[in-house]
Write an enzyme that holds these catalytic residues in place. Structure first.
Site, PDB file in Angstrom:
ATOM      1  N   LYS A 105       0.827  -1.216   0.000  1.00 11.24           N
ATOM      2  CA  LYS A 105       0.000   0.000   0.000  1.00 11.24           C
ATOM      3  C   LYS A 105       0.861   1.267   0.000  1.00 11.24           C
ATOM      4  O   LYS A 105       0.367   2.375  -0.158  1.00 11.24           O
ATOM      5  CB  LYS A 105      -0.952  -0.001   1.194  1.00 11.24           C
ATOM      6  CG  LYS A 105      -1.994  -1.122   1.127  1.00 11.24           C
ATOM      7  CD  LYS A 105      -2.944  -1.082   2.312  1.00 11.24           C
ATOM      8  CE  LYS A 105      -3.872  -2.286   2.400  1.00 11.24           C
ATOM      9  NZ  LYS A 105      -5.059  -2.191   1.530  1.00 11.24           N
TER      10      LYS A 105
ATOM     11  N   THR B 256     -11.633   0.333  -1.150  1.00  9.97           N
ATOM     12  CA  THR B 256     -12.982   0.869  -0.988  1.00  9.97           C
ATOM     13  C   THR B 256     -12.903   2.242  -0.308  1.00  9.97           C
ATOM     14  O   THR B 256     -13.807   3.060  -0.472  1.00  9.97           O
ATOM     15  CB  THR B 256     -13.866  -0.087  -0.151  1.00  9.97           C
ATOM     16  OG1 THR B 256     -13.092  -0.570   0.948  1.00  9.97           O
ATOM     17  CG2 THR B 256     -14.345  -1.259  -0.984  1.00  9.97           C
TER      18      THR B 256
END
Ligand code: 26W
Length: 809
Positions: free
Chosen positions: A549, A651
């Site tokens: 990430k 999301t």
């Protein structure tokens, strides 16, 4: 339901007296919160009785099996869903009770790690909203995801005792308990030519369900159920018998071994060592859930012959993949069906979603562990595998690679994704790019065999939680402009495009964002004593901490800015506030040192008087659903910077977008679709593409040292990383330094560095043009409708579950 504040007040006072047995003035905040929930729950169950009665035609039932449900708090949403928030707030106000104090009493149910668990919770809302009879099935962990406390810049973990005061939304249903069987042996018996299997000498565990009502927005068609299972010893007599024989330790160890099953959520969201307790958990909620489903189906239908027409079982990643052999076991061993029929019903009922391409997160288990813990289930898996290979041989007799990659059992290990692929009728990825990667790479061989099973269902989020509830000021502004239709049909947000040139509307939009930023600044000042400027650009990076990430890339960017500002305090135009949040798995040392690095950089930057008003770095402790709801509305820039090809969807990116933040991201996961939706002018994209990453990995062309040698800015930062610049102990960030240079930077942090900085600067420059920025922000909100989970669930309903949505709109 209450029609005005007086009828609410009367009912509330009556309920308080009934369950608390004391005057309201003597009640604690918890008493008052508890009473409100009990009252609502009763009202909701009246609706449930009513809706079930009104809807007497049985519809297909969908069961969403998930190891995680990250539901967060329910009360606020339920008040809004029922439409009585104002009545309740006013009524309570007249009793000198502040509704906000009661909302604060609720535990944030953290029964999940991150994306996968939160998605399950959003899906529950959308299923109820759309009028699909869709229920969650999971585990009632006594301890949810740990609470993160930062001590001296380091993450420490505190147990999350979310049930300590009780959880008033749940209802224990001991009469619906199921016995789950572990270990023991299987005896085969030949009954008139048919082999019948008996599971004997097993260790029984009682699974007791706790039900939580799932109630969606405005006059729902159905009130659904989230069923969470708790493990208990089968009977107290067993303990007693052992006690009486003097076997105290054995009696106690039986009890604690059983209770361990639903004791705690594993805090890893990748790279889980194959532990027996985790496997026990997986079988536990699968066997309990299916047991209850089959029992209720038989009660209403008599036989299981048409089971798959009345029931869809969805498995959220492979953690519940044991649904496949367990359903076959029930049909074969308990219903006496033959293999063909059991198999066909099972495949037809089950569908599977993959949520990750990270190889270390794909579950595999030692065969021996399986055999010992689940002897009959293992036999069935072996039979599925044998039959699959047999068919494969007939169809693809000369394709060796298929035989290597697709079997369920290989070299003494059980591959759960292969089981899920073979034993379900539908498999989907969670964003277009992710599904393509599944087809072309991760499940390439399966795609040749079962091409027809693959479909893409891009994720979505509950816009009623992350916009309507979390951002009341923006919601009000939107409703004033386009009416309330967007709450039930998020596509209507597109009507906001009409306000693109409306300067009074844009001003109000700016005001709303500013107020949300002020609120967050106040919270940060209160909690950390750090002053941030609400006029500065809030650049926000919140999600689990993980190498792929690339929180590290963001930190390197901040270090670079800092270095530049030290030389020339006017080097950057505006002020920037960099906000981080997220938990690292307790055993993931690398991720933990990223957290420490963020704190070390923050310490240096925030305390430097020369650049005080230019740069601030904040780490917000214990990122969870409630904190997320505070942060998204206040964000300007949304950091979505994973190495392309690694983030299945994301999301958070959608939640930021619907709150008017612009995305700074790579072409990864759903960022690709966000870009398609908003167009290049309203998003900031940088870095390698997924194809480029794959090609570079394949050809081994990337040499991170080259970046180091050719880029002096980068070299300076990297040297600071392993000197005393940020830390007393120069070794502190050694692992990070080594990952970038010694181990050739697996996640292309250095490779993407330049284009990241450049693109950030573009975004920062745009922020200095308020009108343009606001127009882009509005454009993002207007295009965010497709990222509502209502859209996603409609697609699941049509394409996968073949079930009708009662809500037509
Ligand atoms: C074996 C332990 C373990 C536990 C959880 C492995 C993998 C997981 C999950 C699959 C990790 C996860 O949460 N994946 C995320 O799922 C989201 C919802 O689809 C996506 O938006 C994220 O991109 C993906 O990382």
């Amino acid at each position: 339901m209450f029609s005005d504040k007086n009828s609410f007040k009367d009912a509330y006072l009556e309920k308080f007296a009934e369950i608390k047995g004391k005057p309201i003035e003597e009640g604690t905040l918890w008493d008052k919160y508890h009473t409100l929930v009990v009252l609502l729950k009763e009202e909701i169950s009246l609706c449930r009785a009513f809706t079930n009665y009104a809807e007497n035609r049985p519809s297909k039932q969908v069961y969403y099996f998930s190891m995680e449900f990250l539901i967060g708090k329910l009360l606020h949403n339920y008040l809004i869903n029922i439409g009585i928030q104002d009545i309740v707030a006013e009524g309570l106000g007249e009793l000198n009770i502040d509704l906000r104090d009661l909302l604060a009493q609720e535990s944030d149910a953290g029964l999940g790690n991150g994306g996968l668990g939160r998605l399950a919770a959003c899906f529950l809302d959308s299923m109820a909203f759309l009028g699909i009879a869709g229920h969650g099935n999971g585990i009632r962990y006594k301890y949810g995801l740990f609470e993160q406390k930062i001590v001296n810049g380091y993450q420490t973990e505190v147990a999350d005792h979310w049930l300590k005061n009780g959880y008033p939304w749940e209802v224990r249903k001991p009469d619906k308990a199921i016995v789950v069987k572990y270990k023991g042996n299987v005896r085969a018996e030949n009954l008139k030519g048919r082999l019948v299997f008996h599971h004997e000498n097993y260790e029984p565990v009682l699974a007791v369900p706790y039900d939580i009502p799932i109630f969606s927005y405005e006059n729902p068609f159905l009130i659904n159920n989230l069923r969470l299972w708790s493990a208990e010893p089968l009977s107290s007599e067993l303990d007693l018998a052992l006690f009486n024989q003097g076997n105290f330790t054995q009696a106690l160890s039986y009890k604690s071994e059983v209770e361990a099953i639903s004791y705690i959520l594993y805090p890893e969201d990748s790279n889980l060592a194959g532990r027996e307790l985790r496997l026990k958990q997986e079988y536990f909620f699968v066997a309990a859930g299916l047991g209850a489903i089959v029992r209720s189906y038989k009660k209403s239908h008599g036989s299981l012959k048409d089971f798959s027409q009345g029931v869809s079982i969805h498995i959220n990643d492979t953690h519940p993949a044991l649904c496949i052999p367990e359903l076959i076991r029930i049909l074969l061993d308990e219903e006496g069906m033959d293999w063909e029929e059991s198999w066909n019903i099972t495949v037809d009922a089950i569908s599977y979603t993959n949520h990750t391409v990270m190889p270390e997160a794909l579950e595999k288990w030692p065969l021996d562990l399986f055999k010992n813990l689940l002897p009959r289930i293992t036999m069935i898996i072996e039979e599925i595998d044998r039959r699959f290979k047999e068919k494969l041989l007939r169809r693809f007799f000369n394709s060796e690679e298929l035989f290597e990659s697709t079997p369920i059992i290989k070299e003494g290990q059980i591959y759960m994704a292969n089981l899920a692929m073979i034993g379900s009728h539908s498999v989907n990825g969670v964003a277009k790019l992710h599904t393509e990667i599944l087809k072309k790479h991760v499940f390439k061989d399966f795609h040749r065999i079962f091409g027809y099973k693959f479909t893409n269902l891009t994720n979505g989020v509950n816009h009623r939680r992350f916009l309507l509830t979390a951002n009341p000021a923006l919601s009000e502004l939107i409703t004033e402009a386009i009416g309330p239709g967007w709450k039930t049909n998020a596509a209507q947000l597109a009507k906001l495009h009409a306000f693109r040139e409306d300067s009074s509307f844009l001003d109000q939009l700016a005001q709303v964002k500013y107020q949300n930023k002020v609120r967050l600044a106040e919270m940060i000042q209160e909690e950390q004593g750090v002053l941030i400027d609400p006029h500065s650009l809030y650049d926000v990076h919140v999600k689990r901490i993980h190498a792929y990430k690339r929180q590290l890339l963001n930190v390197l960017k901040i270090m670079e800015l800092y270095n530049r500002l030290l030389i020339d305090p006017e080097a950057v135009q505006g002020g920037y506030t960099f906000i981080f949040g997220g938990k690292a798995a307790p055993g993931y040392h690398y991720a933990k040192s990223i957290i420490k690095l963020i704190h070390s950089v923050a310490e240096k930057v925030n305390k430097n008087p020369g650049i005080q008003d230019k740069l601030k770095v904040i780490f917000m402790e214990n990122f969870n659903v409630s904190l997320a709801e505070r942060i998204y509305p206040a964000a300007d820039l949304s950091e979505q910077i994973s190495t392309a090809g690694k983030e299945a969807s994301g999301t958070g990116n959608m939640k930021f977008m619907m709150n008017g933040a612009l995305t700074l991201g790579t072409l990864d996961g759903a960022n690709v679709e966000i870009r398609e939706a908003v167009g290049d002018d309203h998003i900031f994209i940088f870095g390698l593409t997924a194809d480029e990453v794959l090609t570079s990995n394949r050809n081994r062309t990337y040499k991170s040292w080259d970046e180091y040698h050719t880029n002096p800015r980068l070299r300076q930062i990297l040297e600071q990383l392993h000197s005393h610049h940020f830390m007393e102990n120069a070794q502190e960030f050694r692992a990070i330094y080594d990952s970038l240079l010694l181990y050739n930077d697996e996640f292309y942090v250095l490779k993407d560095f330049e284009s990241y900085i450049r693109t950030f600067e573009e975004a920062a420059a745009r922020y200095e043009l308020p009108k343009k920025w606001l127009q882009s922000s509005l454009h993002n909100i207007a295009e965010s409708g497709i990222f509502s989970s209502d859209r996603t669930i409609r697609e699941y309903a049509h394409q996968v579950w073949r079930v009708r949505c009662r809500r037509i709109e």
